[in-house]
Write a protein that holds these residues in place. Structure first.
Motif, PDB file in Angstrom:
ATOM      1  N   PHE A 125       0.835  -1.212   0.000  1.00  0.00           N
ATOM      2  CA  PHE A 125       0.000   0.000   0.000  1.00  0.00           C
ATOM      3  C   PHE A 125       0.865   1.255   0.000  1.00  0.00           C
ATOM      4  O   PHE A 125       0.571   2.234  -0.701  1.00  0.00           O
ATOM      5  CB  PHE A 125      -0.917   0.044   1.238  1.00  0.00           C
ATOM      6  N   THR A 126       1.921   1.231   0.807  1.00  0.00           N
ATOM      7  CA  THR A 126       2.804   2.394   0.935  1.00  0.00           C
ATOM      8  C   THR A 126       3.471   2.714  -0.408  1.00  0.00           C
ATOM      9  O   THR A 126       3.527   3.875  -0.831  1.00  0.00           O
ATOM     10  CB  THR A 126       3.882   2.137   2.013  1.00  0.00           C
ATOM     11  N   ILE A 127       3.962   1.663  -1.088  1.00  0.00           N
ATOM     12  CA  ILE A 127       4.617   1.863  -2.398  1.00  0.00           C
ATOM     13  C   ILE A 127       3.614   2.400  -3.414  1.00  0.00           C
ATOM     14  O   ILE A 127       3.904   3.335  -4.165  1.00  0.00           O
ATOM     15  CB  ILE A 127       5.258   0.549  -2.886  1.00  0.00           C
ATOM     16  N   ASN A 128       2.399   1.830  -3.422  1.00  0.00           N
ATOM     17  CA  ASN A 128       1.360   2.307  -4.344  1.00  0.00           C
ATOM     18  C   ASN A 128       1.002   3.773  -4.090  1.00  0.00           C
ATOM     19  O   ASN A 128       0.756   4.533  -5.026  1.00  0.00           O
ATOM     20  CB  ASN A 128       0.096   1.445  -4.218  1.00  0.00           C
ATOM     21  N   SER A 129       0.982   4.163  -2.808  1.00  0.00           N
ATOM     22  CA  SER A 129       0.634   5.552  -2.485  1.00  0.00           C
ATOM     23  C   SER A 129       1.718   6.509  -2.976  1.00  0.00           C
ATOM     24  O   SER A 129       1.423   7.612  -3.448  1.00  0.00           O
ATOM     25  CB  SER A 129       0.415   5.720  -0.976  1.00  0.00           C
ATOM     26  N   LEU A 136       3.612   5.947  -5.578  1.00  0.00           N
ATOM     27  CA  LEU A 136       3.526   5.941  -7.040  1.00  0.00           C
ATOM     28  C   LEU A 136       2.232   6.550  -7.547  1.00  0.00           C
ATOM     29  O   LEU A 136       2.080   6.820  -8.733  1.00  0.00           O
ATOM     30  CB  LEU A 136       3.628   4.496  -7.559  1.00  0.00           C
ATOM     31  N   ASN A 137       1.279   6.741  -6.614  1.00  0.00           N
ATOM     32  CA  ASN A 137      -0.056   7.251  -6.964  1.00  0.00           C
ATOM     33  C   ASN A 137      -0.726   6.360  -8.013  1.00  0.00           C
ATOM     34  O   ASN A 137      -1.402   6.831  -8.922  1.00  0.00           O
ATOM     35  CB  ASN A 137       0.027   8.693  -7.473  1.00  0.00           C
ATOM     36  N   SER A 138      -0.503   5.032  -7.877  1.00  0.00           N
ATOM     37  CA  SER A 138      -1.059   4.066  -8.831  1.00  0.00           C
ATOM     38  C   SER A 138      -1.105   2.686  -8.193  1.00  0.00           C
ATOM     39  O   SER A 138      -0.211   2.326  -7.419  1.00  0.00           O
ATOM     40  CB  SER A 138      -0.193   4.013 -10.090  1.00  0.00           C
ATOM     41  N   ASP A 139      -2.163   1.911  -8.502  1.00  0.00           N
ATOM     42  CA  ASP A 139      -2.280   0.545  -7.963  1.00  0.00           C
ATOM     43  C   ASP A 139      -1.559  -0.427  -8.888  1.00  0.00           C
ATOM     44  O   ASP A 139      -2.169  -1.315  -9.502  1.00  0.00           O
ATOM     45  CB  ASP A 139      -3.761   0.153  -7.827  1.00  0.00           C
ATOM     46  N   ILE A 140      -0.243  -0.275  -8.976  1.00  0.00           N
ATOM     47  CA  ILE A 140       0.531  -1.049  -9.955  1.00  0.00           C
ATOM     48  C   ILE A 140       1.016  -2.386  -9.406  1.00  0.00           C
ATOM     49  O   ILE A 140       1.258  -3.328 -10.159  1.00  0.00           O
ATOM     50  CB  ILE A 140       1.724  -0.214 -10.487  1.00  0.00           C
ATOM     51  N   LEU A 141       1.177  -2.518  -8.076  1.00  0.00           N
ATOM     52  CA  LEU A 141       1.723  -3.753  -7.509  1.00  0.00           C
ATOM     53  C   LEU A 141       0.690  -4.878  -7.551  1.00  0.00           C
ATOM     54  O   LEU A 141      -0.486  -4.668  -7.271  1.00  0.00           O
ATOM     55  CB  LEU A 141       2.190  -3.535  -6.070  1.00  0.00           C
ATOM     56  N   ASN A 142       1.153  -6.081  -7.875  1.00  0.00           N
ATOM     57  CA  ASN A 142       0.307  -7.271  -7.939  1.00  0.00           C
ATOM     58  C   ASN A 142       0.312  -7.949  -6.557  1.00  0.00           C
ATOM     59  O   ASN A 142       1.284  -8.593  -6.178  1.00  0.00           O
ATOM     60  CB  ASN A 142       0.834  -8.220  -9.015  1.00  0.00           C
ATOM     61  N   PHE A 143      -0.789  -7.819  -5.819  1.00  0.00           N
ATOM     62  CA  PHE A 143      -0.832  -8.331  -4.447  1.00  0.00           C
ATOM     63  C   PHE A 143      -0.937  -9.860  -4.401  1.00  0.00           C
ATOM     64  O   PHE A 143      -0.489 -10.480  -3.445  1.00  0.00           O
ATOM     65  CB  PHE A 143      -1.980  -7.687  -3.668  1.00  0.00           C
ATOM     66  N   MET A 144      -1.533 -10.463  -5.436  1.00  0.00           N
ATOM     67  CA  MET A 144      -1.582 -11.927  -5.456  1.00  0.00           C
ATOM     68  C   MET A 144      -0.183 -12.503  -5.631  1.00  0.00           C
ATOM     69  O   MET A 144       0.187 -13.493  -5.022  1.00  0.00           O
ATOM     70  CB  MET A 144      -2.516 -12.433  -6.557  1.00  0.00           C
TER      71      MET A 144
END
Length: 408
Positions: free
Chosen positions: A239-243, A245-253
Protein backbone atom coordinates in the motif's frame (compact mmCIF):
# COMPACT_ATOMS: atom_id res chain seq x y z
CA UNK A 1 -23.91 7.17 7.39
CA UNK A 2 -22.76 6.49 3.80
CA UNK A 3 -20.01 4.19 5.09
CA UNK A 4 -22.51 2.12 7.12
CA UNK A 5 -24.78 1.82 4.06
CA UNK A 6 -21.80 0.75 1.92
CA UNK A 7 -20.81 -1.93 4.44
CA UNK A 8 -24.38 -3.30 4.52
CA UNK A 9 -24.51 -3.24 0.71
CA UNK A 10 -21.21 -5.11 0.51
CA UNK A 11 -22.37 -7.75 3.03
CA UNK A 12 -25.63 -8.19 1.09
CA UNK A 13 -23.63 -8.52 -2.15
CA UNK A 14 -21.39 -11.18 -0.62
CA UNK A 15 -24.44 -13.11 0.61
CA UNK A 16 -26.13 -12.92 -2.82
CA UNK A 17 -22.97 -14.11 -4.59
CA UNK A 18 -22.49 -16.92 -2.05
CA UNK A 19 -26.03 -18.24 -2.49
CA UNK A 20 -25.83 -17.80 -6.28
CA UNK A 21 -22.72 -19.99 -6.17
CA UNK A 22 -24.51 -22.59 -4.05
CA UNK A 23 -27.48 -22.55 -6.42
CA UNK A 24 -25.39 -23.05 -9.53
CA UNK A 25 -23.48 -25.97 -7.98
CA UNK A 26 -26.83 -27.78 -7.88
CA UNK A 27 -26.52 -27.87 -11.69
CA UNK A 28 -23.05 -29.42 -11.30
CA UNK A 29 -21.44 -26.16 -12.45
CA UNK A 30 -18.63 -24.32 -10.60
CA UNK A 31 -19.72 -21.84 -7.92
CA UNK A 32 -17.55 -19.18 -9.51
CA UNK A 33 -20.01 -19.00 -12.43
CA UNK A 34 -22.71 -18.01 -9.92
CA UNK A 35 -20.35 -15.45 -8.37
CA UNK A 36 -19.60 -13.94 -11.79
CA UNK A 37 -23.26 -13.69 -12.84
CA UNK A 38 -24.26 -12.33 -9.41
CA UNK A 39 -21.39 -9.80 -9.55
CA UNK A 40 -22.55 -8.46 -12.92
CA UNK A 41 -26.20 -8.39 -11.78
CA UNK A 42 -25.52 -6.41 -8.59
CA UNK A 43 -22.73 -4.28 -10.06
CA UNK A 44 -22.89 -0.61 -11.15
CA UNK A 45 -24.15 -1.45 -14.66
CA UNK A 46 -27.20 -3.39 -13.45
CA UNK A 47 -28.95 -3.17 -10.04
CA UNK A 48 -26.13 -1.15 -8.47
CA UNK A 49 -26.16 -2.82 -5.04
CA UNK A 50 -22.36 -3.07 -5.32
CA UNK A 51 -21.89 0.50 -6.50
CA UNK A 52 -18.91 2.27 -8.07
CA UNK A 53 -18.60 4.24 -4.81
CA UNK A 54 -17.84 1.00 -2.96
CA UNK A 55 -15.61 -0.50 -5.66
CA UNK A 56 -13.56 2.71 -5.97
CA UNK A 57 -13.29 3.39 -2.22
CA UNK A 58 -9.89 3.23 -0.54
CA UNK A 59 -11.11 0.91 2.24
CA UNK A 60 -12.56 -1.66 -0.18
CA UNK A 61 -9.46 -1.52 -2.38
CA UNK A 62 -7.24 -2.11 0.66
CA UNK A 63 -9.39 -5.00 1.93
CA UNK A 64 -9.54 -6.60 -1.52
CA UNK A 65 -5.75 -6.31 -1.91
CA UNK A 66 -5.20 -8.10 1.41
CA UNK A 67 -7.58 -10.83 0.27
CA UNK A 68 -5.58 -11.12 -2.98
CA UNK A 69 -2.49 -11.72 -0.82
CA UNK A 70 -4.39 -14.47 0.99
CA UNK A 71 -5.41 -16.02 -2.37
CA UNK A 72 -1.69 -16.09 -3.18
CA UNK A 73 -1.20 -18.49 -0.26
CA UNK A 74 -3.00 -21.14 -2.29
CA UNK A 75 -0.33 -20.94 -4.98
CA UNK A 76 2.73 -20.45 -2.77
CA UNK A 77 1.91 -23.23 -0.30
CA UNK A 78 1.99 -25.72 -3.20
CA UNK A 79 5.37 -24.56 -4.50
CA UNK A 80 7.56 -26.81 -2.36
CA UNK A 81 11.03 -26.76 -3.88
CA UNK A 82 11.84 -30.43 -3.15
CA UNK A 83 8.73 -31.51 -5.04
CA UNK A 84 9.16 -28.98 -7.87
CA UNK A 85 12.80 -29.62 -8.79
CA UNK A 86 11.86 -32.16 -11.46
CA UNK A 87 8.74 -30.39 -12.75
CA UNK A 88 10.15 -26.83 -12.54
CA UNK A 89 11.81 -26.65 -16.01
CA UNK A 90 8.73 -28.27 -17.60
CA UNK A 91 6.44 -25.68 -16.03
CA UNK A 92 8.70 -22.81 -17.10
CA UNK A 93 8.90 -24.03 -20.71
CA UNK A 94 5.13 -24.62 -20.91
CA UNK A 95 4.41 -21.18 -19.45
CA UNK A 96 6.65 -19.49 -22.01
CA UNK A 97 5.18 -21.43 -24.96
CA UNK A 98 1.55 -20.80 -23.99
CA UNK A 99 2.23 -17.11 -23.30
CA UNK A 100 4.28 -16.37 -26.40
CA UNK A 101 2.06 -18.68 -28.47
CA UNK A 102 -0.97 -16.60 -27.49
CA UNK A 103 0.88 -13.37 -28.26
CA UNK A 104 1.96 -14.70 -31.67
CA UNK A 105 -1.47 -16.03 -32.72
CA UNK A 106 -3.48 -12.96 -31.65
CA UNK A 107 -0.90 -10.51 -33.06
CA UNK A 108 -0.72 -12.38 -36.39
CA UNK A 109 -4.50 -12.65 -36.81
CA UNK A 110 -5.10 -8.96 -36.05
CA UNK A 111 -2.09 -7.86 -38.14
CA UNK A 112 -3.75 -9.43 -41.19
CA UNK A 113 -7.15 -7.91 -40.33
CA UNK A 114 -5.80 -4.43 -39.54
CA UNK A 115 -3.54 -4.37 -42.61
CA UNK A 116 -6.60 -4.92 -44.81
CA UNK A 117 -8.74 -2.47 -42.80
CA UNK A 118 -6.20 0.37 -42.91
CA UNK A 119 -5.71 0.31 -39.11
CA UNK A 120 -2.16 0.75 -37.72
CA UNK A 121 -0.42 -2.64 -37.39
CA UNK A 122 1.06 -1.78 -33.98
CA UNK A 123 -2.46 -2.12 -32.56
CA UNK A 124 -2.37 -5.85 -33.37
CA UNK A 125 0.64 -6.28 -31.07
CA UNK A 126 -1.17 -4.41 -28.28
CA UNK A 127 -4.05 -6.88 -28.71
CA UNK A 128 -1.56 -9.76 -28.56
CA UNK A 129 0.08 -8.37 -25.40
CA UNK A 130 -3.27 -7.96 -23.62
CA UNK A 131 -4.29 -11.50 -24.66
CA UNK A 132 -1.38 -13.01 -22.71
CA UNK A 133 -3.00 -12.13 -19.39
CA UNK A 134 -4.50 -15.05 -17.48
CA UNK A 135 -6.66 -14.37 -14.40
CA UNK A 136 -5.64 -17.17 -11.99
CA UNK A 137 -8.49 -16.68 -9.49
CA UNK A 138 -11.27 -18.36 -11.55
CA UNK A 139 -9.32 -21.57 -12.18
CA UNK A 140 -7.97 -21.59 -8.62
CA UNK A 141 -11.52 -21.28 -7.29
CA UNK A 142 -12.44 -24.41 -9.27
CA UNK A 143 -9.39 -26.20 -7.82
CA UNK A 144 -10.52 -25.14 -4.35
CA UNK A 145 -14.23 -25.94 -4.78
CA UNK A 146 -13.91 -29.26 -6.63
CA UNK A 147 -10.82 -30.48 -4.72
CA UNK A 148 -8.92 -31.18 -7.94
CA UNK A 149 -5.55 -32.88 -7.98
CA UNK A 150 -3.37 -34.48 -10.63
CA UNK A 151 -0.85 -33.49 -13.32
CA UNK A 152 -3.01 -30.65 -14.74
CA UNK A 153 -3.67 -29.11 -11.30
CA UNK A 154 -0.04 -29.44 -10.23
CA UNK A 155 1.10 -27.80 -13.47
CA UNK A 156 -1.48 -25.01 -13.36
CA UNK A 157 -0.85 -23.78 -9.80
CA UNK A 158 2.81 -22.72 -10.21
CA UNK A 159 2.10 -21.59 -13.79
CA UNK A 160 -0.45 -19.09 -12.43
CA UNK A 161 2.37 -17.13 -10.83
CA UNK A 162 4.92 -17.36 -13.68
CA UNK A 163 2.25 -16.57 -16.28
CA UNK A 164 1.51 -13.23 -14.58
CA UNK A 165 5.19 -12.31 -14.78
CA UNK A 166 5.63 -13.26 -18.44
CA UNK A 167 2.38 -11.49 -19.36
CA UNK A 168 3.38 -8.28 -17.57
CA UNK A 169 6.88 -8.26 -19.08
CA UNK A 170 5.60 -8.72 -22.64
CA UNK A 171 2.73 -6.25 -22.23
CA UNK A 172 4.83 -3.43 -20.78
CA UNK A 173 7.59 -4.01 -23.34
CA UNK A 174 5.05 -3.71 -26.19
CA UNK A 175 3.43 -0.63 -24.64
CA UNK A 176 6.85 0.99 -24.19
CA UNK A 177 7.73 0.39 -27.87
CA UNK A 178 4.31 1.58 -29.10
CA UNK A 179 4.46 4.62 -26.82
CA UNK A 180 7.91 5.55 -28.16
CA UNK A 181 6.62 5.08 -31.72
CA UNK A 182 3.50 7.27 -31.47
CA UNK A 183 4.46 9.88 -28.88
CA UNK A 184 7.42 11.71 -27.42
CA UNK A 185 6.63 10.53 -23.87
CA UNK A 186 8.17 7.08 -23.66
CA UNK A 187 7.69 4.70 -20.75
CA UNK A 188 10.84 3.87 -18.75
CA UNK A 189 10.97 0.11 -19.34
CA UNK A 190 13.63 -0.60 -16.68
CA UNK A 191 11.50 1.09 -13.99
CA UNK A 192 8.40 -0.84 -15.06
CA UNK A 193 10.25 -4.18 -15.04
CA UNK A 194 11.51 -3.37 -11.54
CA UNK A 195 7.94 -2.68 -10.39
CA UNK A 196 6.77 -5.98 -11.90
CA UNK A 197 9.30 -7.91 -9.81
CA UNK A 198 8.98 -5.72 -6.71
CA UNK A 199 6.04 -7.69 -5.18
CA UNK A 200 8.15 -10.86 -5.44
CA UNK A 201 11.08 -9.17 -3.69
CA UNK A 202 8.82 -7.89 -0.89
CA UNK A 203 7.23 -11.33 -0.51
CA UNK A 204 10.62 -13.07 -0.34
CA UNK A 205 11.84 -10.77 2.46
CA UNK A 206 8.65 -10.87 4.55
CA UNK A 207 8.19 -14.60 3.85
CA UNK A 208 11.71 -15.30 5.15
CA UNK A 209 10.98 -13.39 8.37
CA UNK A 210 7.64 -15.22 8.69
CA UNK A 211 9.38 -18.58 8.20
CA UNK A 212 11.88 -17.80 10.97
CA UNK A 213 9.08 -16.77 13.35
CA UNK A 214 6.96 -19.80 12.46
CA UNK A 215 9.84 -22.19 13.06
CA UNK A 216 10.15 -20.85 16.62
CA UNK A 217 6.37 -21.00 17.24
CA UNK A 218 5.34 -23.68 19.72
CA UNK A 219 1.70 -24.09 18.63
CA UNK A 220 -0.41 -23.88 15.48
CA UNK A 221 -2.13 -20.75 16.86
CA UNK A 222 1.11 -18.85 17.37
CA UNK A 223 2.39 -20.06 13.98
CA UNK A 224 -0.80 -18.84 12.33
CA UNK A 225 -0.58 -15.51 14.15
CA UNK A 226 3.00 -14.97 12.96
CA UNK A 227 1.94 -15.68 9.38
CA UNK A 228 -1.08 -13.34 9.51
CA UNK A 229 0.92 -10.50 11.06
CA UNK A 230 3.60 -10.81 8.40
CA UNK A 231 1.09 -10.96 5.53
CA UNK A 232 -0.50 -7.75 6.85
CA UNK A 233 2.95 -6.16 7.01
CA UNK A 234 3.59 -7.32 3.42
CA UNK A 235 0.31 -5.75 2.25
CA UNK A 236 1.07 -2.53 4.17
CA UNK A 237 4.41 -2.23 2.38
CA UNK A 238 2.54 -2.71 -0.90
CA UNK A 239 0.00 0.00 0.00
CA UNK A 240 2.80 2.39 0.94
CA UNK A 241 4.62 1.86 -2.40
CA UNK A 242 1.36 2.31 -4.34
CA UNK A 243 0.63 5.55 -2.49
CA UNK A 244 4.09 6.91 -3.41
CA UNK A 245 3.53 5.94 -7.04
CA UNK A 246 -0.06 7.25 -6.96
CA UNK A 247 -1.06 4.07 -8.83
CA UNK A 248 -2.28 0.54 -7.96
CA UNK A 249 0.53 -1.05 -9.96
CA UNK A 250 1.72 -3.75 -7.51
CA UNK A 251 0.31 -7.27 -7.94
CA UNK A 252 -0.83 -8.33 -4.45
CA UNK A 253 -1.58 -11.93 -5.46
CA UNK A 254 2.02 -12.23 -6.66
CA UNK A 255 3.15 -10.73 -3.34
CA UNK A 256 1.15 -13.32 -1.37
CA UNK A 257 2.41 -16.10 -3.61
CA UNK A 258 6.10 -15.28 -3.13
CA UNK A 259 5.55 -14.67 0.61
CA UNK A 260 3.97 -18.09 1.11
CA UNK A 261 6.42 -19.89 -1.19
CA UNK A 262 9.32 -18.82 1.02
CA UNK A 263 7.83 -19.71 4.41
CA UNK A 264 6.30 -22.96 3.02
CA UNK A 265 9.81 -24.14 2.16
CA UNK A 266 11.15 -23.18 5.60
CA UNK A 267 8.70 -25.00 7.89
CA UNK A 268 7.93 -28.71 8.17
CA UNK A 269 5.06 -30.23 6.19
CA UNK A 270 2.98 -31.06 9.27
CA UNK A 271 3.05 -27.46 10.49
CA UNK A 272 2.21 -26.21 6.98
CA UNK A 273 -0.67 -28.70 6.73
CA UNK A 274 -2.14 -27.52 10.05
CA UNK A 275 -1.99 -23.89 8.91
CA UNK A 276 -3.63 -24.61 5.57
CA UNK A 277 -6.49 -26.52 7.23
CA UNK A 278 -7.36 -23.28 9.05
CA UNK A 279 -6.65 -21.02 6.06
CA UNK A 280 -8.49 -22.96 3.32
CA UNK A 281 -11.97 -21.60 4.26
CA UNK A 282 -10.44 -18.09 4.47
CA UNK A 283 -8.90 -18.58 1.01
CA UNK A 284 -12.33 -19.68 -0.29
CA UNK A 285 -13.95 -16.51 1.10
CA UNK A 286 -11.11 -14.39 -0.32
CA UNK A 287 -11.61 -15.91 -3.76
CA UNK A 288 -15.31 -15.01 -3.60
CA UNK A 289 -14.52 -11.34 -2.91
CA UNK A 290 -11.80 -11.21 -5.56
CA UNK A 291 -14.17 -12.69 -8.17
CA UNK A 292 -16.95 -10.32 -7.07
CA UNK A 293 -14.55 -7.38 -7.54
CA UNK A 294 -13.62 -8.77 -10.95
CA UNK A 295 -17.25 -9.31 -12.07
CA UNK A 296 -19.02 -6.19 -10.74
CA UNK A 297 -17.40 -3.68 -13.16
CA UNK A 298 -18.29 -5.88 -16.17
CA UNK A 299 -21.14 -4.43 -18.22
CA UNK A 300 -23.47 -7.17 -19.49
CA UNK A 301 -24.84 -4.74 -22.11
CA UNK A 302 -21.55 -5.20 -23.97
CA UNK A 303 -22.60 -8.76 -24.85
CA UNK A 304 -25.29 -7.35 -27.15
CA UNK A 305 -22.93 -4.78 -28.68
CA UNK A 306 -20.02 -7.15 -29.25
CA UNK A 307 -18.68 -7.02 -32.81
CA UNK A 308 -16.64 -9.25 -35.09
CA UNK A 309 -13.36 -8.11 -33.49
CA UNK A 310 -14.55 -9.42 -30.12
CA UNK A 311 -15.42 -12.85 -31.56
CA UNK A 312 -12.09 -13.07 -33.40
CA UNK A 313 -10.19 -11.98 -30.28
CA UNK A 314 -11.84 -14.65 -28.07
CA UNK A 315 -11.25 -17.43 -30.63
CA UNK A 316 -7.65 -16.40 -31.46
CA UNK A 317 -6.73 -16.09 -27.78
CA UNK A 318 -8.25 -19.48 -26.94
CA UNK A 319 -6.36 -21.09 -29.84
CA UNK A 320 -3.10 -19.46 -28.73
CA UNK A 321 -3.52 -20.56 -25.12
CA UNK A 322 -4.53 -24.11 -26.00
CA UNK A 323 -1.95 -24.87 -28.69
CA UNK A 324 0.78 -22.94 -26.85
CA UNK A 325 0.21 -25.05 -23.73
CA UNK A 326 -0.05 -28.21 -25.87
CA UNK A 327 3.26 -27.53 -27.66
CA UNK A 328 5.06 -26.80 -24.37
CA UNK A 329 3.67 -30.00 -22.82
CA UNK A 330 4.78 -32.01 -25.87
CA UNK A 331 8.27 -30.47 -25.81
CA UNK A 332 8.70 -31.32 -22.11
CA UNK A 333 7.17 -34.81 -22.40
CA UNK A 334 4.44 -33.93 -19.90
CA UNK A 335 1.60 -36.41 -19.20
CA UNK A 336 -1.07 -36.79 -21.87
CA UNK A 337 -3.73 -35.12 -19.70
CA UNK A 338 -1.54 -31.99 -19.44
CA UNK A 339 -1.12 -31.92 -23.22
CA UNK A 340 -4.82 -32.29 -23.89
CA UNK A 341 -6.48 -30.30 -21.11
CA UNK A 342 -4.12 -27.73 -19.53
CA UNK A 343 -5.02 -25.14 -22.19
CA UNK A 344 -8.68 -25.14 -21.11
CA UNK A 345 -7.74 -24.13 -17.55
CA UNK A 346 -5.81 -21.09 -18.86
CA UNK A 347 -8.74 -19.39 -20.62
CA UNK A 348 -10.02 -17.09 -17.75
CA UNK A 349 -8.85 -13.59 -18.54
CA UNK A 350 -10.86 -10.56 -17.50
CA UNK A 351 -9.27 -9.15 -14.33
CA UNK A 352 -5.76 -8.56 -15.62
CA UNK A 353 -6.94 -7.88 -19.18
CA UNK A 354 -9.06 -4.94 -18.03
CA UNK A 355 -6.09 -3.46 -16.14
CA UNK A 356 -3.89 -3.83 -19.24
CA UNK A 357 -6.66 -2.37 -21.41
CA UNK A 358 -6.92 0.68 -19.16
CA UNK A 359 -3.16 1.27 -19.44
CA UNK A 360 -3.20 0.81 -23.23
CA UNK A 361 -6.15 3.20 -23.63
CA UNK A 362 -4.42 5.86 -21.50
CA UNK A 363 -1.32 5.60 -23.73
CA UNK A 364 -3.29 5.69 -27.01
CA UNK A 365 -6.25 8.01 -26.33
CA UNK A 366 -4.36 11.24 -27.04
CA UNK A 367 -2.15 10.34 -30.05
CA UNK A 368 -4.48 7.65 -31.51
CA UNK A 369 -8.04 8.00 -30.15
CA UNK A 370 -9.58 5.67 -32.78
CA UNK A 371 -7.16 2.88 -31.80
CA UNK A 372 -7.96 3.45 -28.12
CA UNK A 373 -11.67 3.13 -28.91
CA UNK A 374 -11.17 -0.16 -30.81
CA UNK A 375 -9.22 -1.69 -27.91
CA UNK A 376 -11.62 -0.51 -25.24
CA UNK A 377 -14.75 -1.79 -27.00
CA UNK A 378 -13.26 -5.11 -28.08
CA UNK A 379 -11.60 -6.15 -24.81
CA UNK A 380 -14.41 -4.94 -22.55
CA UNK A 381 -16.97 -7.03 -24.47
CA UNK A 382 -14.56 -9.98 -24.65
CA UNK A 383 -14.02 -9.82 -20.88
CA UNK A 384 -17.73 -10.38 -20.22
CA UNK A 385 -18.32 -13.09 -22.82
CA UNK A 386 -15.00 -14.92 -22.41
CA UNK A 387 -15.23 -15.14 -18.63
CA UNK A 388 -18.50 -17.09 -18.65
CA UNK A 389 -17.29 -19.45 -21.40
CA UNK A 390 -13.82 -19.78 -19.85
CA UNK A 391 -15.08 -20.83 -16.42
CA UNK A 392 -17.19 -23.60 -17.99
CA UNK A 393 -14.26 -24.76 -20.13
CA UNK A 394 -11.81 -24.66 -17.21
CA UNK A 395 -14.11 -26.89 -15.19
CA UNK A 396 -14.45 -29.24 -18.17
CA UNK A 397 -10.68 -29.34 -18.52
CA UNK A 398 -10.27 -30.63 -14.97
CA UNK A 399 -13.19 -33.03 -15.49
CA UNK A 400 -11.82 -34.48 -18.75
CA UNK A 401 -8.41 -34.83 -17.06
CA UNK A 402 -10.11 -36.92 -14.35
CA UNK A 403 -8.91 -34.65 -11.54
CA UNK A 404 -12.19 -33.60 -9.88
CA UNK A 405 -12.40 -34.69 -6.24
CA UNK A 406 -8.90 -36.21 -6.24
CA UNK A 407 -7.41 -33.95 -3.54
CA UNK A 408 -7.08 -35.55 -0.14
Amino acid sequence: MDFAIDILSLLASIAIAFFAGKLITKLNLPAILGWLIAGMAIGPHAFGLLSSRILDSAWFSAAESILECICGLMIGSEMIWKEMKEAGPKILVTTVTESLGTFAVVSLVFSIIFANAGIPIYLAFVFGAIALATAPAPSLSIVNAFKTDGPVTRTLIPMAAIDDLVGALVFFSVIAIVSAHISTAGIPVAAIIFLIFLPILIGIITGFIAGKLMNHAKSTKSCLLAMLVMILISATIGFTINSFLNSDILNFMLLGMSFSTVFSNMIDRKKLGNIMVVMNPVIGFSLLIVILNLAAPLDYHLIFGAGIYTAIYIIARAAGKYFGAWSGAVMTHSPETVRKYLGFTLLPHSGVSLVFTGIAVSVLESPAPECAKIIQGTIAAAAVINEIIAVLMAKKGFEWAGELGKAS
